[in-house]
Enzyme design. Structure first.
Site, PDB file in Angstrom:
ATOM      1  N   GLU A  14       0.858  -1.173   0.000  1.00 59.15           N
ATOM      2  CA  GLU A  14       0.000   0.000   0.000  1.00 59.15           C
ATOM      3  C   GLU A  14       0.898   1.227   0.000  1.00 59.15           C
ATOM      4  O   GLU A  14       1.760   1.364   0.861  1.00 59.15           O
ATOM      5  CB  GLU A  14      -0.875   0.005   1.243  1.00 59.15           C
ATOM      6  CG  GLU A  14      -1.966  -1.019   1.218  1.00 59.15           C
ATOM      7  CD  GLU A  14      -2.979  -0.733   0.128  1.00 59.15           C
ATOM      8  OE1 GLU A  14      -3.240   0.450  -0.148  1.00 59.15           O
ATOM      9  OE2 GLU A  14      -3.498  -1.697  -0.432  1.00 59.15           O
ATOM     10  N   CYS A  62      -5.436   5.543   6.348  1.00 62.01           N
ATOM     11  CA  CYS A  62      -4.875   4.343   5.738  1.00 62.01           C
ATOM     12  C   CYS A  62      -5.881   3.682   4.811  1.00 62.01           C
ATOM     13  O   CYS A  62      -7.074   3.661   5.091  1.00 62.01           O
ATOM     14  CB  CYS A  62      -4.460   3.368   6.829  1.00 62.01           C
ATOM     15  SG  CYS A  62      -3.878   1.802   6.180  1.00 62.01           S
ATOM     16  N   CYS A  65      -6.180  -0.337   6.952  1.00 59.07           N
ATOM     17  CA  CYS A  65      -6.565  -0.509   8.352  1.00 59.07           C
ATOM     18  C   CYS A  65      -7.336   0.696   8.861  1.00 59.07           C
ATOM     19  O   CYS A  65      -6.798   1.512   9.612  1.00 59.07           O
ATOM     20  CB  CYS A  65      -5.337  -0.716   9.201  1.00 59.07           C
ATOM     21  SG  CYS A  65      -4.383  -2.134   8.688  1.00 59.07           S
ATOM     22  N   HIS A  69      -6.596   2.995  13.185  1.00 57.80           N
ATOM     23  CA  HIS A  69      -6.386   4.428  13.403  1.00 57.80           C
ATOM     24  C   HIS A  69      -7.534   5.035  14.204  1.00 57.80           C
ATOM     25  O   HIS A  69      -7.332   5.920  15.025  1.00 57.80           O
ATOM     26  CB  HIS A  69      -6.206   5.152  12.071  1.00 57.80           C
ATOM     27  CG  HIS A  69      -4.849   4.950  11.477  1.00 57.80           C
ATOM     28  ND1 HIS A  69      -3.727   5.532  12.007  1.00 57.80           N
ATOM     29  CD2 HIS A  69      -4.417   4.200  10.437  1.00 57.80           C
ATOM     30  CE1 HIS A  69      -2.663   5.163  11.302  1.00 57.80           C
ATOM     31  NE2 HIS A  69      -3.064   4.345  10.345  1.00 57.80           N
ATOM     32  N   ARG A 485       0.584  -4.302  11.128  1.00 57.94           N
ATOM     33  CA  ARG A 485       1.973  -4.071  10.754  1.00 57.94           C
ATOM     34  C   ARG A 485       2.848  -3.643  11.912  1.00 57.94           C
ATOM     35  O   ARG A 485       4.047  -3.441  11.739  1.00 57.94           O
ATOM     36  CB  ARG A 485       2.031  -3.023   9.646  1.00 57.94           C
ATOM     37  CG  ARG A 485       1.455  -3.546   8.351  1.00 57.94           C
ATOM     38  CD  ARG A 485       1.090  -2.448   7.381  1.00 57.94           C
ATOM     39  NE  ARG A 485       0.573  -3.007   6.153  1.00 57.94           N
ATOM     40  CZ  ARG A 485      -0.694  -3.357   5.972  1.00 57.94           C
ATOM     41  NH1 ARG A 485      -1.578  -3.180   6.938  1.00 57.94           N
ATOM     42  NH2 ARG A 485      -1.096  -3.880   4.846  1.00 57.94           N
ATOM     43  N   SER A 508       4.881   1.545   9.789  1.00 55.73           N
ATOM     44  CA  SER A 508       5.831   1.563   8.678  1.00 55.73           C
ATOM     45  C   SER A 508       6.822   2.710   8.800  1.00 55.73           C
ATOM     46  O   SER A 508       7.867   2.690   8.148  1.00 55.73           O
ATOM     47  CB  SER A 508       5.097   1.606   7.337  1.00 55.73           C
ATOM     48  OG  SER A 508       4.407   0.391   7.147  1.00 55.73           O
ATOM     49  N   CYS A 552       3.369  -0.700   4.484  1.00 56.91           N
ATOM     50  CA  CYS A 552       2.147   0.059   4.227  1.00 56.91           C
ATOM     51  C   CYS A 552       2.492   1.518   4.330  1.00 56.91           C
ATOM     52  O   CYS A 552       2.438   2.104   5.386  1.00 56.91           O
ATOM     53  CB  CYS A 552       1.073  -0.306   5.231  1.00 56.91           C
ATOM     54  SG  CYS A 552      -0.450   0.607   4.987  1.00 56.91           S
ATOM     55  N   CYS A 555      -0.272   5.161   4.769  1.00 59.07           N
ATOM     56  CA  CYS A 555      -0.572   5.995   5.930  1.00 59.07           C
ATOM     57  C   CYS A 555       0.648   6.787   6.345  1.00 59.07           C
ATOM     58  O   CYS A 555       0.540   7.847   6.948  1.00 59.07           O
ATOM     59  CB  CYS A 555      -1.071   5.146   7.081  1.00 59.07           C
ATOM     60  SG  CYS A 555      -0.043   3.736   7.437  1.00 59.07           S
TER      61      CYS A 555
END
Lengths: 573, 166
Positions: A14, A62, A65, A69, A485, A508, A552, A555
Site C-alpha cells: 500500500e 490508511c 486498516c 487508526h 503491521r 511503517s 504500508c 498511511c
C-alpha cells in the site's frame, strides 16, 4: 564498480516506497536506502478540530486498516480526558481489532507475499493427481483437494495466462531461479490463493455488525456505538451475533487448516531464508488486547515490551507517554525542526516539510543528505523493528505460555533453532503464528461478549465526560494499539476543547525509517544487508525481505510530485 | 429471481477515494450528490468505499451493474471522464500503481478471477488537479461536478434500465 538496484515503487504494497540497494562483488546487498516518496501530514488536517471527531478523519489515513487508526484516536482522547470505557467496549474493540488482524495477515500471505515464493505460472505444469496427493499430505483437513478440483483451477489459470490477463499476478518474476516450489505445490498455492480471496470478503462482515457500517465502521470516544440488545431488531441481536460466530468459525478453518499448513510447507522449501534478512535485532511492542482496561498493561494478551540486540532473556518496558523514550529525528528527512532541535517527542512534534532532494524524476538519492518523507522514530535512541515478529518475540521472551507453545511447535516442525526467528522467514512465520493466537482470542472475545449480554450487561459507552464543559482547559493524551503491521500510537494535545497538536507514528515509519543523526539505519535498511541477489534485474530476493514486513506506506506518507502515474520500475546500474 | 438476490440491490454505486487528499476524494463527493439527485429506490445501493481494495469484493460481487465514482487519470484537470466496456479492460491491463487507483482495478481483477465480476461496470470520474493533504476540491474539479453528476445519472439509468426483451 558496485552495482546499484533501484526498486521504485515497490509493488504489492500500500502506498509508495523506493528502495536503493548497492551490491558487493559477490552480488549481495552491502548498502540499502529506504525512502518514503510521498508526504502526508494528518496533523495539518486535525489542528483546530473537535477531538471527538478526530477518529473519523484518522480512519481515512490508511487504505487498509481503517479500524486501527480510529482505535488509536479514541484511546488518545480518552487518555487525555481521563475516560474509562466500559468492559463491553473493550471486548467489542478487541473483536474489531482481531478481525482486522486475521483478515490482514491472511490477505498479506496469499495475496501480497505468496507471489515472492510461489511461481504461479509454473502451476500450469503441475499434475493434478500428484497435487491431490500433496494436498492430502500438507493440508489434510482442508476439504477442497480432489484431482478434478485442481484440474479445474489449472484450466482457469491457463485461460487467464493465454489471454494475457495476468492481472493480480502480474507483479512478480515468473520463472526466476529463486523459486523453489515444485509445480504441484504451486498449483495448490494458486487454489488456496483463490479460496482465501473468496473468504476474506466474508470476514469483514464482523466489522459491519459492530461498527454499523464498513469499510469505515463507527467508533466513539467513551466506548463503542454498537447498541447491544439480544432481542432488538435494529441492534446487535441474536441473529447478528450468530452471523459473527459463523464468520469466526469459517476463519478458524482457513487459518488452522489452510494458512498455517501452507506457511510451514512453503517455509520448508526455503530454509536458507531463516538466516537472511534479520536486520536490527531490536523489537518494540506497545501491546494490546486489554482484559482489565487499557491502563492495566500487565493484562494485555499481546504483552508490551522491548527486546534489544536479540536478547530474549530480557524484556524492557516501553512507555509512549515518556518524552525521553520516543523521539523523532529529521536528520535524513525532508522536514525542518525549529531552533536546531535534533529530535522531538510527538507531543511537541512539528511537521514542516522542507524538500531538499533532487528534482524528480531523479536517478539516485544521497544517503548522507535528507532522502525520505519519513521521519526517523527512535526508542531511547535505538532504531526498532515493529510488527508480528516483534510481538511474537516479546510474548515468547515474556514467558507467555501460548506464545511459547506456537513458537516451539513451529520450530520443531521446521527443525530450526530459535535464532531462525531473526530472519525474513521468521518474520513471515511469526505473522502466521500470531494469526493462530488471534483466531482463538477472537472466539474467546465473542464468547465473553455473549456471556456479558446474558448476564444483562449491555453497556457499551461512558458518555459522562462527553460535554467539553467538563474538560480541563488543556490536556494531553496518547492512544496506542498494535496494528497488523506493528506498534501504532497517536498523540493529542487538547486546548480549549480543540485539537492543538496531533501526531501519529505509524508502524511503517518505524520499519521504513531512514538513517538517524548517528547514521544508524532503519529496520528495512538493516534487514536488506547481506541479501544475495541471483538476478539484480529481477530483484525477487529484495522483495521477499521487504514484503516480509508487510509495508504500508499509504498511511506513512502520500502524494508527492508529478510521478504518481509511473509504472513499476526496476533500474539496475 | 431468487430470494437471496431480492435482499440485495442489483446495482451498486461505489464511491472511491481519499477525502483527506483534496481531489482524490472526488468520488466520495459525487456519491453523495448522485444519491440526493433523485429517489433511486431499493434497486440501487450507495457505498463509500474509501481507499479500500480487496475488502470491497463482497460489496461488488455478482451485481448486475456497478457504477464506480472516482478521481480518474491525469490529463486535463477537471475533465469529466467515463470509462466502460473494452476501455476498462484495457485500463486493467496497464494499470498504474497509484495507491487507490491500483485498488479499484485490483478489486475488479479479483472479481474477474473468481468469476463474480459485475455483469456491467461503468466508471465515471473527474481528472484531479490537486492531490496533496487537505480537505475539499480544487476549483476546476468543483466546476466539473454538475457535468460529472449528469454523466453519473445517465450511467446509472443505463445500469438500472430493465433488460430489453429478446
Amino acid at each position: 564498480m558496485a552495482r546499484k538496484i533501484v526498486v521504485d515503487p515497490v509493488t504489492r504494497i500500500e502506498g509508495h516506497l523506493r528502495i536503493e540497494a548497492t551490491l558487493d562483488e559477490g552480488g549481495k546487498i552491502k548498502d540499502a536506502m529506504s525512502t518514503g516518496t510521498m508526504w502526508r501530514g494528518i496533523e495539518v488536517i486535525l489542528k483546530g478540530r473537535d477531538p471527538r471527531d478526530a477518529w473519523a478523519f484518522c480512519e481515512r489515513i490508511c487504505g487498509v486498516c481503517t479500524t486501527v487508526h480510529a482505535l488509536a484516536s479514541v484511546r488518545a482522547v480518552e487518555k487525555a480526558l481521563g475516560i474509562r470505557v466500559p468492559q463491553n467496549a473493550d471486548v467489542i474493540r478487541n473483536i474489531m481489532f482481531l478481525t482486522q488482524m486475521v483478515h490482514d495477515h491472511v490477505v498479506h500471505f496469499y495475496h501480497l507475499h505468496a507471489l515472492d515464493w510461489v511461481d504461479i505460472v509454473s502451476a500450469l505444469k503441475a499434475d493434478p493427481a500428484a497435487t491431490e496427493a500433496l494436498a492430502k499430505k500438507v493440508t489434510p483437513n482442508w476439504p477442497k483437494s480432489s484431482e478434478g478440483y485442481f484440474r479445474d483451477i489449472q484450466n482457469k489459470l491457463k485461460k487467464f495466462v493465454e489471454s494475457g490477463q495476468l492481472g493480480l499476478f502480474q507483479n512478480a518474476y515468473w520463472g526466476h531461479p529463486a523459486y523453489k516450489l515444485p509445480a504441484e505445490a504451486n498449483l495448490m498455492a494458486v487454489s488456496h490463493y483463490l479460496e482465501a480471496l473468496a473468504w476474506q470478503k466474508e470476514l469483514v462482515k464482523i466489522h459491519t455488525v459492530f461498527g454499523g457500517k464498513n469499510p469505515h465502521p463507527n467508533y466513539l470516544v467513551g466506548g463503542m456505538a454498537s447498541a447491544l440488545n439480544m432481542d432488538g431488531d435494529n441492534a446487535v441481536n441474536v441473529e447478528r451475533l450468530n452471523l459473527v460466530k459463523q464468520k469466526i468459525q469459517e476463519a478458524f478453518a482457513i487459518v488452522e487448516d489452510m494458512y498455517l499448513p501452507d506457511l510451514l510447507a512453503v517455509a520448508s522449501f526455503y530454509p536458507e531464508w531463516a538466516s537472511i534478512g534479520g536486520g536490527l535485532g531490536n523489537y518494540m511492542v506497545y501491546g494490546d488486547l486489554p482484559q482489565r482496561g487499557i491502563e492495566d498493561t500487565k493484562n494485555f494478551l499481546f504483552p508490551r515490551g522491548v527486546i534489544l540486540n536479540k536478547n530474549l532473556n530480557e524484556v524492557l518496558d516501553v512507555d509512549p507517554g515518556e518524552a525521553s523514550q520516543i523521539q523523532e529525528e529529521v536528520a535524513h528527512s525532508w522536514y525542518k525542526y525549529p531552533d536546531g532541535k535534533k529530535s522531538l517527542h510527538p507531543w511537541d512534534g512539528v511537521t514542516e516539510p522542507n524538500y531538499t532532494g533532487p528534482k524528480p524524476p531523479f536517478k539516485e538519492l544521497d544517503s548522507s543528505q535528507a532522502y525520505s518523507w519519513l521521519k526517523s522514530p527512535r526508542w531511547k535512541g535505538n532504531a526498532m523493528e515493529v510488527g508480528p515478529l516483534a510481538r511474537v518475540l516479546v510474548g515468547f521472551a515474556s514467558g507467555k505460555s501460548e506464545f511459547k507453545e506456537v513458537v516451539n511447535e513451529a520450530l520443531g516442525r521446521l527443525k530450526a533453532p530459535p535464532e531462525a526467528l531473526f530472519s525474513t522467514l521468521g518474520r513471515t512465520a511469526a505473522r502466521g503464528l500470531e494469526t493462530k493466537l488471534c483466531i482463538h482470542w477472537l472466539m474467546q472475545a465473542y464468547e465473553h461478549l455473549v456471556t456479558n449480554l446474558k448476564m444483562g450487561d449491555s453497556s457499551t459507552a461512558d458518555t459522562s465526560l462527553w460535554e467539553p464543559s467538563k474538560w480541563p482547559a488543556e490536556c494531553k493524551g496518547y492512544g496506542f494499539t498494535e496494528a497488523p503491521r506493528g506498534a501504532l500510537c497517536h498523540w493529542i494535545h487538547i486546548k480549549d476543547a480543540k485539537i492543538e497538536n496531533y501526531q501519529a507514528i505509524v508502524p511503517s515509519t518505524w520499519n521504513a525509517s531512514p538513517r538517524d543523526g548517528q547514521g544508524k539505519p532503519g529496520a528495512y535498511e538493516s534487514a536488506l544487508l547481506g541479501t544475495p541477489m541471483a538476478d539484480p534485474a529481477r530483484p525477487v530476493e529484495l522483495l521477499r525481505t521487504i514484503h516480509s514486513f508487510d509495508p504500508c506506506l499509504a498511511c506513512a506518507s502520500h502524494v508527492f510530485g508529478p510521478d504518481g502515474e509511473r509504472l513499476a520500475e526496476v533500474v539496475v546500474r | 429471481m431468487t430470494v437471496g438476490s431480492a435482499e440485495r440491490a442489483p446495482v451498486l454505486v461505489l464511491g472511491l477515494g481519499n477525502t483527506l487528499l483534496w481531489d482524490d476524494g472526488t468520488g466520495i463527493r459525487l456519491l453523495a450528490m448522485l444519491e440526493q439527485e433523485r429517489e433511486w429506490g431499493a434497486g440501487v445501493e450507495f457505498l463509500d468505499g474509501g481507499t479500500q481494495g480487496l475488502a470491497l469484493l463482497g460489496a461488488v460481487e455478482s451485481r448486475a451493474g456497478l457504477l464506480v465514482l472516482d478521481a480518474v487519470g491525469s490529463g486535463v484537470g477537471g475533465a469529466v471522464k467515463r470509462v466502460d466496456g473494452d476501455d476498462l479492460a484495457a485500463l486493467r491491463a496497464q494499470r498504474s500503481t497509484t495507491a487507490h487507483e491500483g485498488n479499484a482495478l485490483e478489486l475488479l481483477e479479483a472479481a474477474v478471477l473468481l468469476g463474480v465480476a459485475p455483469k456491467r461496470t461503468i466508471v465515471v470520474g473527474v481528472s484531479p488537479v490537486r492531490l496533496t493533504t487537505g480537505i475539499g476540491l480544487s476549483d476546476a474539479v468543483e466546476a466539473a461536478l454538475p457535468e460529472a453528476v449528469a454523466q453519473a445519472v445517465s450511467a446509472l439509468m443505463e445500469l438500472t434500465a430493465p433488460p430489453s426483451l429478446p
